[in-house]
Each structure stands twice: as structure tokens, then as C-alpha cells.
Design an enzyme around this catalytic site. Structure first.
Site, mmCIF file in Angstrom:
data_model
loop_
_atom_site.group_PDB
_atom_site.id
_atom_site.type_symbol
_atom_site.label_atom_id
_atom_site.label_comp_id
_atom_site.label_asym_id
_atom_site.label_seq_id
_atom_site.Cartn_x
_atom_site.Cartn_y
_atom_site.Cartn_z
ATOM 1 N N GLU A 214 0.866 -1.202 0.000
ATOM 2 C CA GLU A 214 0.000 0.000 0.000
ATOM 3 C C GLU A 214 0.890 1.235 0.000
ATOM 4 O O GLU A 214 0.744 2.140 0.829
ATOM 5 C CB GLU A 214 -0.940 -0.036 1.210
ATOM 6 C CG GLU A 214 -1.652 -1.375 1.337
ATOM 7 C CD GLU A 214 -2.638 -1.476 2.504
ATOM 8 O OE1 GLU A 214 -2.625 -0.607 3.387
ATOM 9 O OE2 GLU A 214 -3.439 -2.419 2.505
ATOM 10 N N CYS B 265 -10.477 0.240 7.934
ATOM 11 C CA CYS B 265 -9.919 1.513 8.402
ATOM 12 C C CYS B 265 -10.601 2.713 7.766
ATOM 13 O O CYS B 265 -10.818 3.733 8.416
ATOM 14 C CB CYS B 265 -8.419 1.557 8.123
ATOM 15 S SG CYS B 265 -7.984 1.237 6.411
#
Ligand SMILES: [Zn+2]
Length: 651
Positions: A319, A415
Site C-alpha cells: 500500500e 480503516c
């Protein structure tokens, strides 16, 4: 400073968050919502059966039996929900919400260990390894989100219950971490506590919190083998068994001391949370060297590693950031949380210097990637925010399994949804900043409130046609002061502007993208008109995928083509005209938006191509077409289809 946002565009979000996202996320956290949880990418290790986050707390509190389920950082979903709920309560007090929050707080209090520790995974499944696997444990990351929730809840309700829980956890952390003999001399693999400690300092004024934050920032990367050594010690002490996983230090930005880092590398969310904390600590501790380090990281991101939508993170692998000018449009990551982190970073950089290069990026992230993260119904979310999508590729290309063509209802790693909710409900904190005698207006939306300056207070009200057109009116009323300065950001998208003070056009003084006006009357009205026209942006020639292409922007919104309006094979279209027409549509399936239309051409797939993949080059046959662009944040709210931000441009 106390500001209330009463803006039509944003109030729609506040209402969605209050009526849809908060109750919905509450149900998800309680495993009471009948939904399919999507994995954010193809990976069998992603826990996606349920959230279990509230159940984990109940088990840790001894109120239920069972095992921990979910990620090591599952607790943070609860804390972020609590922060969003607190912010929302501040906007719109509501007894039911207060009691929902109280219920969760009681559970957190019950789950907290005697010594202040809370992390349900380690409490339930692995108590021997508390603070001993910091490369992945997220214990301090979760502590950070607990602290942020505590600060928001205290500001919204005046209750100190969560502040007490946070202070006890901080004391536990102080007991275990530091450079003294016998303590753990390192930082969590996921930055977050660093920025949270500063927020706790802002309400408690306990300076030891700033020092603890500075310690965590400065210890990172001092010993690049820290995480590995921790794992080796666990094996030596019989607390765990090998083998030791390979630890990529760049992923956690622990490859070198943070003050020496000049490029944005590794996991994008971690990097910007760290940089946001560095900017804040540098501000409060007057640490010029740390601010200089922030400036280098900022410059590297915004001049070489950020998408036009304010997205960051060019690859799903880790990521993460990759290298300069590597900005692929269809395999990128551009996590919603990472652009939220850029907003934090920009906001804290503005504390040092009022410079529109920070606030322009803040606006770019907010109006594009951040709100693209939530569907117009408030119940579906993007984790990854692509700039180009072909739905078939998302299904069939394993390299694009992380790219979704429609917003899923929840994620195994959840998240982003609560992060959007907590950020949008705290927008009042992003509009202005101030110093001893000046107020700086960074964002434009209807709002009113009061700002304290050194010698008195200014009541401020903003009425605006933004984000649809560029008229902004400020009403100022001075109380106990004779004069002040108002700095107004001149957005990078405004090619021209006009300022009228009490009915007379004025020049003002321009400095680093802000226009400054001296205010010396008790009441002043200032009208600002920003020219808001469609702009065609080009990319740096080294951004390979954007060569020969342009992206459209009008006001703060970046635009895109969608299959629904333009048919399939969007890549065959080219813009041929400089003329772009604006077409406001009220109350469409996409809400109140301004469409952009232009004449273009589309390459025809002629019959010579039947049964052939290649043939000798010949002039292409094209047909004239009208291209219709929608604001990027509204894409994927109608049908599932192709989408493209960067479009071919024919001179
Ligand atoms: Zn996220």
C-alpha cells in the site's frame, strides 16, 4: 476558535454520517448488520467473516467468552467510530447517540487492564507478547486512535471518562518505553500515537506528551534492526518460535532516522501520519530541523508522487509509494485513509507557514479522493480510489483485485469508512487558522463562529456559492480589538479574482497564495469572486501513463468520464476542443453537480479488425462525439462501468 459549518454541500454529508454511517457502522461493529464484507484485495489471510470488534472488547473485559477475531488493530475501528460519533454529537447533540457512546466507553473502561494496557488481541490471545512484536502489533496505533477518540469526546461532551482511560494507557506506555535501561527503545510499526499525543497535549497541556511524541518520532529508524531484534529476543526467551519474517524497514519508514528521510517511501498512510505528527511536534517544540525534514517529505510527495485527485500510494504491494513520477492510473492504491492523512499533514504544515501550496493540497484531497471514498448513500465505501477502471479487469486480472468498480459495503480491514466519518465531521477545524493578530481562511464553505486573537475576538461568517461557483462573502465583527488582518487563500484553480471590501474594489497584498486585507472597522463585509472555469491539466512528461492526456478540473473538483454517460471503451475518446461547457444539474442521481461537456472524437473499431489483433498502421477512422464529465467523487454511484480521469487530448 469555535466554528459551525452550515453549508448545504457539507451538511448533506453530516446528515448521512449521522443518519446512515454512524448507526450502520455501529451495527457492523456489533455484528448485527447483514452485509457481505469485501476483502480489500485477494488474500486468504484477510479476516472477512465479521467485524467482531465490540465482541473482542467484551471478551477482554471478561463479559463474554471466546477468541479474538479480526485484525490486530480491530479495536481501532471502535475508537474511530467513537471519534466520528463524538464529532457528530458536537454538530448535532442527540441523547440516543450519547448513550450509544456511553455504552462503548463503559466497555473500553472494563476492558482496560489494571496497568492501563488495552489491545484486545494481546489481552485475549497473546498476553506474553504485549509490546514485544511492535513491527506488526499496532498496540500504540490503537492507543493513538483511543486518544483521538478521547479528545473528540471530551470536546463534544465535556466528559473526561475517555481522557482518564487514555492517561492511564499513556502512563503504561511511559512505563514500558524510553531510552532508559530495561525499557523498550523503539516505536510502533504503524505511526499514529505520535499525532494523537499532540492532540491530547492540546487539551491537557501536559508537556510530557509532546516529549513522548518527539521520542517516538526520533527513535524510529535509529536502529533499523530494532524490530528484528525484538523477535529474536522473543525466541531466546521462549516466548515465541521462529522463523522470523522478513521485515521491510522502508514499509514502516524505519530504514533511517526520520530527520534524514528526504523521500516519501513505504506504506503511504504510515508515512503521512508520521509526517503530520512531525509537523505538529516541530511546531510546539520549535524544532526547526524537524520542520525542515517535513518540508522535504512534503515536496517529494506533491511534486513527484501524488495523483491529481490527491491520492497517494502507487502500488498495492505494501500500500506504498514507489518512485518519482510513477503514477499508474489503474493499478495504484490511493487509499482513502492516505489522503485523509495528507489533510492532517497539510493542516499541521499550515501552523508553521500560511502558504497556499499546503491548503490547495488540503482542498484537493478533501473534494476528490476523500469524498470519493464514500458513496452518495453513505453506506458503501472505497478503500482504493483508482483514476481509471475497467470492471472486467477488476474481476479477472489478479494484479487489480484491489481495484473495485463499485463501492463495497464494508471491508475486512475497515480503516477507511470510520476514518471518513471522523474527518468530515471535524471539517470546522480545517477552514481557518489564526495567529496573534490575523485570521487565515483556507477553505470556502458556509460557516460562522468566533476566533480568538491576542487582544480580542473576531466574529466571522462566510456565505458562499462554493463549491458550485466562486463567490464568497465574509462578514467580520471585531470585539475588543481595533484592527486585524484577514488572509484569504487564492486557490490555484482560480485564474482571476476580485475582492470588494465594503463596496469598494481593493487590491490587498498577495503573499504565498494568500491575499491580505487590513481590517480596522468594527464591522466589515468582504466579497470575493474567484473565477471558476474548467481547467485542462497536463502531467509532468515523465508520468508515463498520462502522456498526451489531460484531466479536467473545475473549482476544487477533478472530473472523470464514466461509461454511463459516454459509452464503453472510454480509452478511444479524445478531447479535440479547448471549449468546455458547464451544465449545472440540480437533484440528479448524483445530487447537485455541474457537468462538463466538450466535443471530442472517438476512434471507430472498423471491420478490418475482425479476427485480427494487429495490422499495418493506417489513419484511424474517428467519429465526432460529445464527452460528458462528472465530478470524480460522484463516480460509481449509478451503474458499474468504466471510468477514466486522464483523457487523450488532440491538439
Ligand atoms: Zn483505510
Amino acid at each position: 476558535m469555535s466554528i459551525k459549518v452550515n453549508d448545504k454541500f457539507w451538511e448533506r454529508y453530516f446528515k448521512l454520517i449521522r443518519d446512515e454511517m454512524i448507526p450502520y457502522q455501529w451495527n457492523v461493529l456489533h455484528d448485527q448488520e447483514n452485509i457481505t464484507i469485501d476483502k480489500e484485495r485477494d488474500d486468504e489471510n484477510i479476516p472477512s467473516e465479521k467485524s467482531h470488534a465490540i465482541q473482542n472488547l467484551k471478551i477482554a473485559a471478561g463479559l463474554a467468552e471466546g477468541d479474538h477475531y479480526g485484525w490486530l488493530f480491530q479495536d481501532s475501528d471502535v475508537y474511530k467510530w467513537l471519534e466520528a460519533a463524538s464529532n457528530s454529537y458536537a454538530i448535532h447533540p442527540d441523547e440516543k447517540l450519547l448513550s450509544m457512546m456511553d455504552e462503548v466507553i463503559s466497555l473500553i473502561e472494563a476492558a482496560q487492564d489494571e496497568d492501563g494496557y488495552i489491545s484486545t488481541y494481546y489481552q485475549i490471545n497473546n498476553p506474553k507478547l504485549k509490546f514485544r512484536r511492535l513491527f506488526e502489533s499496532h498496540e500504540l496505533y490503537c492507543a493513538g486512535h483511543l486518544i483521538e477518540a478521547a479528545v473528540a469526546h471530551y470536546k463534544a461532551t465535556g466528559s473526561e471518562r475517555l481522557i482518564t482511560v487514555s492517561n492511564q494507557f499513556v502512563q503504561c506506555i511511559k512505563n514500558h518505553f524510553g531510552d532508559e535501561e530495561g525499557k523498550i527503545n523503539g516505536a510502533d510499526g504503524h505511526q499514529e500515537i505520535e499525532l494523537a499525543l499532540v492532540k491530547l497535549y492540546e487539551v491537557t497541556k501536559d508537556e510530557s506528551l509532546l516529549e513522548l511524541s518527539a521520542y517516538f518520532l526520533e527513535v524510529r529508524g535509529q536502529d533499523p534492526d530494532f524490530y528484528k531484534k525484538q523477535l529474536e529476543e522473543n525466541i531466546e526467551n521462549g516466548l515465541s518460535q521462529g522463523p522470523i519474517p522478513t521485515i521491510n524497514n522502508e514499509y514502516h519508514q524505519s530504514h533511517q532516522p526520520v530527520m534524514e528521510q528526504e523521500e516519501a517511501v513505504g506504506h503511504a498512510v504510515r508515512l503521512v501520519y508520521m509526517a503530520a505528527a512531525m509537523a505538529d511536534v516541530a511546531y510546539y517544540l520549535n524544532n526547526e530541523k524537524m520542520y525542515e525534514a517535513c518540508k522535504k517529505i512534503w515536496k517529494n510527495i506533491v511534486t513527484k508522487r501524488m495523483y491529481i485527485t490527491g491520492g497517494i500510494g502507487s502500488t498495492v504491494h505494501g500500500e506504498a509509494f514507489t518512485y518519482d513520477y510513477d503514477l499508474p492510473n489503474d493499478t495504484m492504491y490511493c487509499e482513502t485513509c492516505a489522503s485523509i492523512g495528507m489533510m492532517f499533514f497539510a493542516k499541521n504544515m499550515l501552523k508553521h507557514e500560511t502558504d497556499a501550496s499546503y491548503s490547495d493540497i488540503l482542498e484537493r484531497c478533501l473534494y476528490n479522493t476523500v469524498i470519493s471514498g464514500v458513496a452518495l448513500d453513505g453506506k458503501h465505501f472505497f478503500y482504493v480510489n483508482p483514476l481509471e477502471v475497467q470492471p472486467e479487469a477488476c474481476q479477472k486480472d489478479p494484479g487489480k483485485s484491489h481495484v473495485k468498480a463499485t463501492r463495497p459495503s464494508w471491508f475486512g480491514c475497515a480503516c477507511c469508512p470510520p476514518n471518513i466519518a471522523r474527518t468530515l465531521t471535524s471539517l470546522d477545524q480545517y477552514i481557518y487558522s489564526s495567529n496573534e493578530d490575523s485570521v487565515f481562511a483556507h477553505l470556502f464553505m458556509d460557516n460562522e463562529g468566533e476566533i480568538n486573537l491576542d487582544k480580542g475576538t473576531v466574529a466571522i461568517r462566510q456565505e458562499t456559492t462554493m463549491p458550485y461557483s466562486g463567490n464568497v462573502r465574509f462578514y467580520l465583527e471585531l470585539d475588543n480589538i481595533n484592527k486585524m488582518r484577514l488572509g484569504i487563500r487564492i486557490p490555484s484553480w482560480a485564474e482571476d479574482f476580485q475582492i470588494i471590501k465594503d463596496g469598494k474594489e481593493v487590491e490587498g497584498k498577495l503573499d504565498r497564495g494568500y491575499l491580505y486585507l487590513e481590517i480596522s472597522k468594527r464591522q466589515t463585509v468582504i466579497d470575493v469572486h474567484f473565477e471558476m472555469k474548467a481547467i485542462q491539466w497536463a502531467s509532468h512528461p515523465l508520468v508515463r501513463g498520462n502522456q498526451g492526456k489531460v484531466a479536467l478540473q473545475r473549482g476544487p473538483f477533478v472530473y472523470c468520464l464514466e461509461e454511463e454517460d459516454n459509452g464503453e471503451n472510454l480509452h478511444l475518446n479524445s478531447i479535440t476542443n479547448q471549449q468546455v461547457t458547464e451544465k449545472p444539474v440540480g437533484d440528479s442521481a448524483l445530487g447537485d453537480i455541474v457537468l462538463l461537456e466538450t466535443i471530442g472524437q472517438k476512434e471507430k473499431i472498423t471491420k478490418e479488425w475482425n479476427e485480427r489483433l494487429y495490422q499495418k498502421y493506417a489513419t484511424k477512422e474517428v467519429e465526432q462525439t460529445q464527452l460528458t464529465f462528472i465530478p470524480y467523487y460522484t463516480w460509481a454511484n449509478r451503474s458499474s462501468g468504466q471510468m477514466q480521469v486522464w483523457v487523450n487530448k488532440k491538439e
